[in-house]
Design an enzyme around this catalytic site. Structure first.
Site, PDB file in Angstrom:
ATOM      1  N   ALA A  67       0.382  -1.492  -0.050  1.00 53.40           N
ATOM      2  CA  ALA A  67      -0.200   0.164   0.104  1.00 53.40           C
ATOM      3  C   ALA A  67       1.045   1.519   0.027  1.00 53.40           C
ATOM      4  O   ALA A  67       2.034   1.432   0.346  1.00 53.40           O
ATOM      5  CB  ALA A  67      -0.100  -0.178   1.221  1.00 53.40           C
ATOM      6  N   GLY A 112       0.705  -5.185   1.158  1.00 56.39           N
ATOM      7  CA  GLY A 112      -0.989  -4.873   0.208  1.00 56.39           C
ATOM      8  C   GLY A 112      -0.449  -5.785  -1.062  1.00 56.39           C
ATOM      9  O   GLY A 112      -1.217  -6.409  -1.856  1.00 56.39           O
ATOM     10  N   GLU A 115      -0.998  -9.332  -0.312  1.00 61.92           N
ATOM     11  CA  GLU A 115      -2.255  -9.227  -0.085  1.00 61.92           C
ATOM     12  C   GLU A 115      -2.886  -9.324  -1.692  1.00 61.92           C
ATOM     13  O   GLU A 115      -4.060 -10.386  -1.715  1.00 61.92           O
ATOM     14  CB  GLU A 115      -2.775  -8.556   0.467  1.00 61.92           C
ATOM     15  CG  GLU A 115      -2.177  -8.336   2.499  1.00 61.92           C
ATOM     16  CD  GLU A 115      -2.277  -7.553   2.756  1.00 61.92           C
ATOM     17  OE1 GLU A 115      -2.104  -6.394   2.585  1.00 61.92           O
ATOM     18  OE2 GLU A 115      -3.246  -7.533   4.444  1.00 61.92           O
ATOM     19  N   GLU A 135       4.494  -4.908   7.262  1.00 71.48           N
ATOM     20  CA  GLU A 135       4.285  -4.081   7.632  1.00 71.48           C
ATOM     21  C   GLU A 135       4.526  -3.912   9.271  1.00 71.48           C
ATOM     22  O   GLU A 135       4.198  -2.850   9.614  1.00 71.48           O
ATOM     23  CB  GLU A 135       2.784  -4.238   8.058  1.00 71.48           C
ATOM     24  CG  GLU A 135       1.628  -4.288   6.793  1.00 71.48           C
ATOM     25  CD  GLU A 135       1.995  -5.395   5.689  1.00 71.48           C
ATOM     26  OE1 GLU A 135       2.181  -6.273   6.371  1.00 71.48           O
ATOM     27  OE2 GLU A 135       1.273  -5.340   4.986  1.00 71.48           O
TER      28      GLU A 135
END
Ligand code: COA
Length: 261
Positions: A67, A112, A115, A135
């Site tokens: 992200a 992300g 993911e 993260e």
């Protein structure tokens, strides 16, 4: 397919190619890119020209490096929950897509990005791909479904190790863990492998393919009885013209021609 700013899209022979196109930011997923994924996957289900999807990242260095940290750095407790729920909702659209979705992973698939790859139905990586959920280095945890999908893909112990250490792993290790289906030397070969698998799937009955997705996803939905979903889907298949075509073709010793009806 509507124009997107951050995702290049092209349909060739029934396959929608989506390329996250923020190469200078290693294809980091900002809010705008996520929303483009939402719009695209809302359209994919009903678009008859699209029978399968490949997602990849632009350039050679990254699939998606996570992200967008410049946006993560601005979160507060209230909008952080929304941030996670929103991403989870969009990745569920990918996971539940009734048409096959393959991630072709070149370079970094972190946070992300990992993911998103896990929300796809299959993952094909290049030798140089690197996977991780780093993260924890930022004082946060995966928020787009990673704690759940990584655990069911690689098992509890390894998922905990990867998320708690933030370590990256290479493509071969990812394959050995069950995170990746195939590893190829180059991006071109990885794309070819994805196309080969998708062409095979596209020759099968489309309604049955969508129902396989529903039934497999039911395994991971604690509120759903997967066996019941399977029996209901099986019965729906038998109502379809493709069922008649598939069984007749076998008995008449010819190749079936499926119409998705
Ligand atoms: N969000 C926003 N920008 C990112 C990003 C991310 N997740 N990952 C990389 N970028 C940007 C960098 O800030 C840099 O931008 P700049 O050139 O404007 O400074 C550019 O992409 C290139 O990255 P850089 O760090 O210089 O490349 P590198 O080869 O030295 O390192 C990584 C590559 C992937 C190891 C490193 O970029 C990294 O650790 N990224 C963050 C990974 C992460 O924590 N993801 C989870 C986020 S929740």
């Amino acid at each position: 397919m509507a124009d997107s700013k951050n995702i290049l899209s092209e349909v060739k022979e029934g396959i929608l190619y989506l390329t996250v196109n923020r190469e200078t930011k290693l294809n980091a997923l900002n809010f705008a890119t996520l929303e483009e994924f939402r719009d695209i996957f809302n359209e994919v289900s009903d678009n008859k020209d699209i029978r399968a999807v490949i997602i990849t990242g632009s350039g050679e260095k990254a699939f998606i490096a996570g992200a967008d940290i410049s946006e993560i750095a601005e979160l507060n407790e209230l909008n952080a929950r929304k941030f996670a729920e929103n991403g989870q909702e969009i990745f569920s659209l990918i996971e539940n897509c009734p048409k096959p979705v393959i991630a072709v992973i070149n370079g970094f698939a972190l946070g992300g990005g990992c993911e998103l790859a896990m929300a796809c139905h299959m993952r094909i990586a290049t030798d140089s791909a690197k996977f991780g959920q780093p993260e924890v280095n930022l004082g946060i945890i995966p928020g787009y479904g990673g704690t759940q999908r990584l655990t069911y893909l690689v098992g509890r112990g390894k998922a905990l190790e990867l998320m708690m250490t933030g370590d990256m792993i290479g493509a071969e290790e990812a394959k050995n863990l069950g995170l990746v289906n195939h590893v190829l030397a180059t991006k071109a070969e990885a794309l070819e492998k994805a196309e080969e698998i998708l062409r095979k799937i596209m020759s099968k009955a489309p309604l049955a393919i969508g129902m396989i997705v529903d039934c497999v996803n039911a395994v991971f939905n604690t509120e759903e009885n997967g066996y019941q979903t399977e029996a209901n889907s099986f019965a729906r298949c038998v109502k379809s013209g493709d069922y008649k075509e598939g069984t007749s073709a076998f008995l008449e010793k010819r190749k079936p021609v499926f119409k998705g009806e």
